[in-house]
Design a protein around this motif. Structure first.
Motif, short mmCIF file in Angstrom:
data_model
loop_
_atom_site.label_atom_id
_atom_site.label_comp_id
_atom_site.label_asym_id
_atom_site.label_seq_id
_atom_site.Cartn_x
_atom_site.Cartn_y
_atom_site.Cartn_z
N VAL A 188 0.85 -1.18 0.00
CA VAL A 188 0.00 0.00 0.00
C VAL A 188 0.89 1.23 0.00
N THR A 189 0.36 2.33 -0.49
CA THR A 189 1.15 3.56 -0.52
C THR A 189 1.32 4.10 0.90
N ALA A 190 2.31 4.91 1.10
CA ALA A 190 2.57 5.49 2.42
C ALA A 190 1.36 6.30 2.90
N ALA A 191 0.67 6.94 1.97
CA ALA A 191 -0.50 7.74 2.34
C ALA A 191 -1.61 6.85 2.89
N ASP A 192 -1.70 5.61 2.40
CA ASP A 192 -2.74 4.69 2.87
C ASP A 192 -2.37 3.99 4.16
N ASP A 193 -1.12 4.05 4.55
CA ASP A 193 -0.65 3.40 5.77
C ASP A 193 0.31 4.35 6.49
N PRO A 194 -0.22 5.46 7.04
CA PRO A 194 0.64 6.49 7.60
C PRO A 194 1.39 6.05 8.86
N HIS A 195 1.00 4.95 9.48
CA HIS A 195 1.67 4.51 10.71
C HIS A 195 2.74 3.47 10.46
N ASP A 211 27.40 -3.35 0.54
CA ASP A 211 27.15 -4.36 -0.49
C ASP A 211 25.70 -4.38 -0.94
N LEU A 212 24.78 -4.19 0.00
CA LEU A 212 23.35 -4.28 -0.29
C LEU A 212 22.61 -3.15 0.41
N ILE A 213 21.48 -2.76 -0.17
CA ILE A 213 20.57 -1.83 0.48
C ILE A 213 19.19 -2.48 0.48
N ALA A 214 18.59 -2.57 1.66
CA ALA A 214 17.27 -3.16 1.81
C ALA A 214 16.27 -2.07 2.16
N GLU A 215 15.14 -2.07 1.46
CA GLU A 215 14.03 -1.19 1.82
C GLU A 215 13.10 -2.02 2.71
N ILE A 216 12.86 -1.53 3.93
CA ILE A 216 12.11 -2.29 4.93
C ILE A 216 10.84 -1.53 5.28
N GLN A 217 9.75 -2.28 5.50
CA GLN A 217 8.51 -1.68 5.99
C GLN A 217 7.84 -2.65 6.94
N THR A 218 7.48 -2.14 8.12
CA THR A 218 6.75 -2.94 9.11
C THR A 218 5.56 -2.14 9.61
N ASP A 219 4.69 -2.81 10.36
CA ASP A 219 3.51 -2.14 10.89
C ASP A 219 3.80 -1.31 12.13
N ASN A 220 4.87 -1.64 12.86
CA ASN A 220 5.16 -0.93 14.09
C ASN A 220 6.64 -1.10 14.46
N LEU A 221 7.06 -0.39 15.50
CA LEU A 221 8.47 -0.42 15.90
C LEU A 221 8.89 -1.76 16.50
N VAL A 222 7.98 -2.46 17.14
CA VAL A 222 8.32 -3.77 17.70
C VAL A 222 8.69 -4.73 16.58
N GLU A 223 7.87 -4.76 15.51
CA GLU A 223 8.18 -5.60 14.36
C GLU A 223 9.46 -5.14 13.68
N THR A 238 21.11 1.75 9.45
CA THR A 238 19.71 1.88 9.10
C THR A 238 19.24 3.31 9.29
N SER A 239 18.47 3.80 8.33
CA SER A 239 17.88 5.13 8.43
C SER A 239 16.37 5.01 8.25
N LEU A 240 15.62 5.56 9.21
CA LEU A 240 14.17 5.60 9.09
C LEU A 240 13.76 6.62 8.04
N LEU A 241 12.74 6.31 7.27
CA LEU A 241 12.20 7.24 6.29
C LEU A 241 11.03 7.96 6.93
N LEU A 242 11.07 9.27 6.93
CA LEU A 242 10.06 10.05 7.63
C LEU A 242 8.93 10.50 6.70
N THR A 243 9.24 11.28 5.70
CA THR A 243 8.23 11.82 4.80
C THR A 243 8.63 11.54 3.37
N THR A 244 7.68 11.06 2.58
CA THR A 244 7.93 10.88 1.15
C THR A 244 7.50 12.14 0.45
N LEU A 245 8.39 12.71 -0.34
CA LEU A 245 8.11 13.99 -1.01
C LEU A 245 7.71 13.78 -2.45
#
Length: 138
Positions: free
Chosen positions: A54-61, A100-112, A131-138
């Motif tokens: 889902v897009t970031a707008a559809d899953d803001p958390h 060597d590698l870059i992984a794009e990660i997405q989880t439902d919450n910080l525990v996951e 690791t860097s958290l992504l805050l806002t998609t422009l």
């Protein structure tokens, strides 16, 4: 993999729910050919699975991040195979430079998110990560 396989993967990236008939029409091959190729690509580990994004707008958390990974020795192929099996990794890229590698990660919450990070860092062959958290998609 040939040109048809690469085109098939590109169409599946755009719409993982596309019907076999629609994919066959796009590729100008038979429905059976598409089905056989998907089965082979899945069996060979090229296709690690099917998921809904889902897009970031559809899953803001959602917690989203990029993780740069350094692999030791000759462990790159086994590390890639293991990483591709982690459903929270949305994309995996090779790169040049220090990482060597870059992984794009997405989880439902910080525990996951923390669970995924710990798992990746504990993998055989992973020597270092950042690791860097992504805050806002422009």
């Amino acid at each position: 993999m040939d040109t048809i396989d690469r085109k098939l993967l590109a169409f599946l990236r755009k719409d993982g729910r596309a019907s076999l008939s629609a994919l066959a029409a796009e590729l100008n091959v038979s429905r059976g050919t598409v089905q056989n190729r998907i089965e082979r690509l899945t069996r060979d580990g090229v296709i690690a699975g099917f998921t809904v994004r889902v897009t970031a707008a559809d899953d803001p958390h959602a917690v989203r991040a990029v993780m740069m990974i350094e692999i030791t020795g000759q462990k790159t192929l086994s590390a890639i195979k293991a990483l591709r099996g982690i459903p929270e990794i949305r994309a995996l890229h090779t790169t040049n430079g220090a990482w060597d590698l870059i992984a794009e990660i997405q989880t439902d919450n910080l525990v996951e998110f923390e669970r995924v990070l710990r798992g990746i860092r504990a993998m055989d062959g992973v020597s270092k990560s950042e690791t860097s958290l992504l805050l806002t998609t422009l």
